[in-house]
Each structure stands twice: as structure tokens, then as C-alpha cells.
Scaffold this motif. Structure first.
Motif, mmCIF file in Angstrom:
data_model
loop_
_atom_site.group_PDB
_atom_site.id
_atom_site.type_symbol
_atom_site.label_atom_id
_atom_site.label_comp_id
_atom_site.label_asym_id
_atom_site.label_seq_id
_atom_site.Cartn_x
_atom_site.Cartn_y
_atom_site.Cartn_z
ATOM 1 N N ARG A 21 9.826 -14.165 2.173
ATOM 2 C CA ARG A 21 10.403 -14.470 0.870
ATOM 3 C C ARG A 21 9.687 -15.608 0.148
ATOM 4 N NH1 ARG A 21 14.796 -13.734 -2.171
ATOM 5 N NH2 ARG A 21 15.759 -12.291 -0.749
ATOM 6 N N GLY A 22 9.440 -16.691 0.814
ATOM 7 C CA GLY A 22 8.853 -17.870 0.183
ATOM 8 C C GLY A 22 7.395 -17.721 -0.197
ATOM 9 N N LEU A 23 6.724 -16.681 0.268
ATOM 10 C CA LEU A 23 5.291 -16.521 0.010
ATOM 11 C C LEU A 23 4.948 -15.325 -0.875
ATOM 12 C CD1 LEU A 23 3.977 -17.277 3.619
ATOM 13 C CD2 LEU A 23 4.013 -18.818 1.645
ATOM 14 N N LEU A 24 5.924 -14.525 -1.242
ATOM 15 C CA LEU A 24 5.639 -13.275 -1.964
ATOM 16 C C LEU A 24 4.954 -13.482 -3.307
ATOM 17 C CD1 LEU A 24 8.838 -11.178 -1.187
ATOM 18 C CD2 LEU A 24 6.568 -10.980 -0.165
ATOM 19 N N LEU A 25 5.330 -14.521 -4.022
ATOM 20 C CA LEU A 25 4.722 -14.742 -5.335
ATOM 21 C C LEU A 25 3.250 -15.139 -5.222
ATOM 22 C CD1 LEU A 25 7.645 -16.567 -7.175
ATOM 23 C CD2 LEU A 25 6.939 -14.167 -7.361
ATOM 24 N N LEU A 31 4.106 -7.369 0.261
ATOM 25 C CA LEU A 31 5.039 -6.329 -0.161
ATOM 26 C C LEU A 31 4.645 -4.967 0.388
ATOM 27 C CD1 LEU A 31 5.531 -7.488 -3.852
ATOM 28 C CD2 LEU A 31 7.188 -7.685 -1.983
ATOM 29 N N ALA A 32 3.375 -4.770 0.665
ATOM 30 C CA ALA A 32 2.900 -3.504 1.259
ATOM 31 C C ALA A 32 2.736 -3.624 2.766
ATOM 32 C CB ALA A 32 1.575 -3.092 0.620
ATOM 33 N N THR A 33 2.109 -4.703 3.214
ATOM 34 C CA THR A 33 1.789 -4.813 4.644
ATOM 35 C C THR A 33 3.021 -4.994 5.519
ATOM 36 O OG1 THR A 33 1.352 -7.199 4.434
ATOM 37 C CG2 THR A 33 -0.538 -5.689 4.225
ATOM 38 N N ALA A 34 4.095 -5.510 4.971
ATOM 39 C CA ALA A 34 5.315 -5.716 5.770
ATOM 40 C C ALA A 34 5.825 -4.413 6.359
ATOM 41 C CB ALA A 34 6.407 -6.353 4.916
ATOM 42 N N HIS A 35 5.650 -3.324 5.641
ATOM 43 C CA HIS A 35 6.164 -2.032 6.089
ATOM 44 C C HIS A 35 5.279 -1.403 7.172
ATOM 45 C CE1 HIS A 35 9.117 -2.276 2.930
ATOM 46 N NE2 HIS A 35 8.136 -2.633 2.117
ATOM 47 N N ALA A 76 9.145 -0.049 -2.314
ATOM 48 C CA ALA A 76 9.510 -0.916 -3.442
ATOM 49 C C ALA A 76 11.011 -1.192 -3.454
ATOM 50 C CB ALA A 76 9.070 -0.283 -4.759
ATOM 51 N N GLY A 77 11.809 -0.183 -3.142
ATOM 52 C CA GLY A 77 13.264 -0.359 -3.103
ATOM 53 C C GLY A 77 13.695 -1.338 -2.033
ATOM 54 N N VAL A 78 13.070 -1.260 -0.857
ATOM 55 C CA VAL A 78 13.376 -2.215 0.211
ATOM 56 C C VAL A 78 13.011 -3.622 -0.248
ATOM 57 C CG1 VAL A 78 12.749 -2.974 2.547
ATOM 58 C CG2 VAL A 78 13.159 -0.549 2.093
ATOM 59 N N ASN A 79 11.802 -3.777 -0.792
ATOM 60 C CA ASN A 79 11.358 -5.099 -1.244
ATOM 61 C C ASN A 79 12.293 -5.668 -2.316
ATOM 62 O OD1 ASN A 79 9.090 -4.964 0.427
ATOM 63 N ND2 ASN A 79 7.830 -4.061 -1.173
ATOM 64 N N LEU A 80 12.599 -4.862 -3.313
ATOM 65 C CA LEU A 80 13.451 -5.312 -4.408
ATOM 66 C C LEU A 80 14.863 -5.615 -3.919
ATOM 67 C CD1 LEU A 80 13.390 -5.823 -7.462
ATOM 68 C CD2 LEU A 80 14.126 -3.458 -7.776
ATOM 69 N N GLY A 81 15.399 -4.743 -3.067
ATOM 70 C CA GLY A 81 16.737 -4.961 -2.532
ATOM 71 C C GLY A 81 16.830 -6.243 -1.725
ATOM 72 N N PRO A 87 19.255 -12.594 -0.113
ATOM 73 C CA PRO A 87 18.456 -13.825 -0.111
ATOM 74 C C PRO A 87 18.442 -14.532 1.241
ATOM 75 C CG PRO A 87 20.493 -14.157 -1.305
ATOM 76 C CD PRO A 87 20.418 -12.694 -0.987
ATOM 77 N N ASP A 88 19.403 -14.219 2.096
ATOM 78 C CA ASP A 88 19.437 -14.845 3.416
ATOM 79 C C ASP A 88 18.408 -14.243 4.365
ATOM 80 O OD1 ASP A 88 21.108 -12.561 3.068
ATOM 81 O OD2 ASP A 88 21.979 -12.904 5.044
ATOM 82 N N ILE A 89 17.848 -13.098 4.022
ATOM 83 C CA ILE A 89 16.793 -12.499 4.849
ATOM 84 C C ILE A 89 15.464 -13.078 4.371
ATOM 85 C CG2 ILE A 89 15.614 -10.364 5.493
ATOM 86 C CD1 ILE A 89 18.350 -8.965 5.171
ATOM 87 N N THR A 90 14.889 -13.917 5.195
ATOM 88 C CA THR A 90 13.671 -14.621 4.784
ATOM 89 C C THR A 90 12.401 -13.885 5.172
ATOM 90 O OG1 THR A 90 13.719 -15.952 6.805
ATOM 91 C CG2 THR A 90 14.791 -16.876 4.836
ATOM 92 N N TRP A 91 12.478 -12.997 6.193
ATOM 93 C CA TRP A 91 11.303 -12.219 6.539
ATOM 94 C C TRP A 91 11.721 -10.862 7.093
ATOM 95 C CZ3 TRP A 91 10.092 -10.739 11.603
ATOM 96 C CH2 TRP A 91 10.776 -11.405 12.621
ATOM 97 N N TYR A 92 10.792 -9.910 6.987
ATOM 98 C CA TYR A 92 11.065 -8.526 7.383
ATOM 99 C C TYR A 92 9.756 -7.848 7.746
ATOM 100 C CZ TYR A 92 11.886 -3.512 6.642
ATOM 101 O OH TYR A 92 11.942 -2.151 6.787
ATOM 102 N N VAL A 93 9.819 -7.003 8.769
ATOM 103 C CA VAL A 93 8.690 -6.129 9.111
ATOM 104 C C VAL A 93 9.234 -4.780 9.550
ATOM 105 C CG1 VAL A 93 7.094 -7.963 9.812
ATOM 106 C CG2 VAL A 93 8.599 -6.933 11.523
ATOM 107 N N GLY A 94 8.414 -3.756 9.432
ATOM 108 C CA GLY A 94 8.763 -2.451 9.960
ATOM 109 C C GLY A 94 8.841 -1.374 8.906
#
Length: 185
Positions: A21-25, A31-35, A76-81, A87-94
């Protein structure tokens, strides 16, 4: 997709590629590699089996171009959601959020050609999401991965997949509408 994910599992850096979350901008590639990035080989194997099952059971529900659109919209929907509503989810992979989007879009497309199986697949998806949303994300899957399951990603992916599945089809069977004048032949 699986080959890229496997290469990232072996040679990639989880911290450099995950949704953070803190590094996306400043690092929008996340936004692509996380998936395509996974917690380990067990996580990748679970997502790989899910992808193969979806492809085996629903691969004929949509043409390849529609699958590509669904994958992009689901990611894109996962990222936007996650960004807007979790906002409490700070990181995600998969890949699981995208897989839920693929399931939703293909099931919705199947409703048009085989309503019985389409609605059954959508009902199973809704049931799975309801059960997940009423749990904590901790369970057998989480113990295999070593982390909690980000169940919100499944919900956001499924909703984006439903949106992708709403695009009307032209010509025979389900499919992406394509550019003006495209007949699908």
C-alpha cells in the motif's frame, strides 16, 4: 501465467514485487507483479491447481480475448478494492483474487449458454465468498501458506469478474465484443 509466477517464486523478491500500500504510488509495477508473486511454492501450487481447474472446467466458456480482459479487470478490481475498501491490508500477493474473477466471469458467461451449470457455479462461488467473509481468513490454507488468507481479494476479484462477464457477446457463443465491425470470425 504459471511459468512467470514460478520464475518469480524461484528468482524474484517477494518484498520488491508484492502489493504494498505505501509504495504503490512510487512503484506502480506492484499492481501487476503482486498477482504473480507468491509466499512460497505451496501458495503457488494452490493457485496453480486453482487456475488449472478453472481452465479445465470453464475454459470453453469464453474465447481467449475475453479471458485476457477478465484477468486484467479482475487484477484491477482486486487492487482497487484493496486500496479503497481494505485500508488495513498493507500488502498482498497471489493469484487467488484473479482466480475468483475468472470463476465469476466464466460462470456468468456459462449462464447464457448452459443456465443450469452457470447458476450452479455462481451459487457455489457466492456460498464460498459468504463463508469466507464470515471467517477470519485463518484456517488450513493459511497454515499451509504461513500467513492469513486475504479473503477480501477473493471478494473484489469475484465482483470484478462479474463486471467482466457482463460485457455482451457478439456472434456465436460467449465472447468479447471486440472492435466495431468485428464479427468474431
Amino acid at each position: 501465467m504459471l511459468v512467470i509466477a514460478l520464475l518469480l517464486a524461484v528468482f524474484g523478491s517477494l518484498e520488491a514485487l508484492r502489493y504494498e500500500r505505501g509504495l504503490l504510488l512510487h512503484e506502480p509495477w506492484r499492481l501487476a507483479t503482486a498477482h504473480l508473486t507468491h509466499l512460497g511454492l505451496a501458495h503457488l501450487a494452490m493457485n496453480g491447481v486453482g487456475l488449472l481447474l478453472i481452465w479445465r472446467l470453464l475454459g470453453d466458456a469464453m474465447p481467449v480475448s475475453r479471458w485476457m480482459l477478465t484477468i486484467v479487470l479482475s487484477a484491477a478490481g482486486v487492487n482497487l478494492g484493496l486500496w479503497l475498501f481494505s485500508p488495513d491490508i498493507t500488502w498482498y500477493v497471489g493469484l487467488s483474487g484473479v482466480l475468483h474473477g475468472m470463476w465469476a466471469a466464466a460462470a456468468w458467461s456459462r449462464v447464457r449458454t448452459q443456465p443450469g451449470s452457470g447458476y450452479a457455479l455462481l451459487s457455489l462461488l457466492v456460498l464460498k465468498l459468504v463463508v469466507e467473509q464470515s471467517s477470519s481468513g485463518i484456517g488450513a490454507t493459511a497454515s499451509l501458506m504461513g500467513e492469513e488468507v486475504v479473503i477480501d481479494a477473493h471478494l473484489y476479484g469475484a465482483l470484478a469478474g462479474l463486471i467482466a462477464g457482463l460485457f455482451p457477446s457478439k456472434g456465436k457463443g460467449p465472447g468479447w465484443p471486440g472492435p466495431p465491425g468485428f464479427t468474431g470470425r
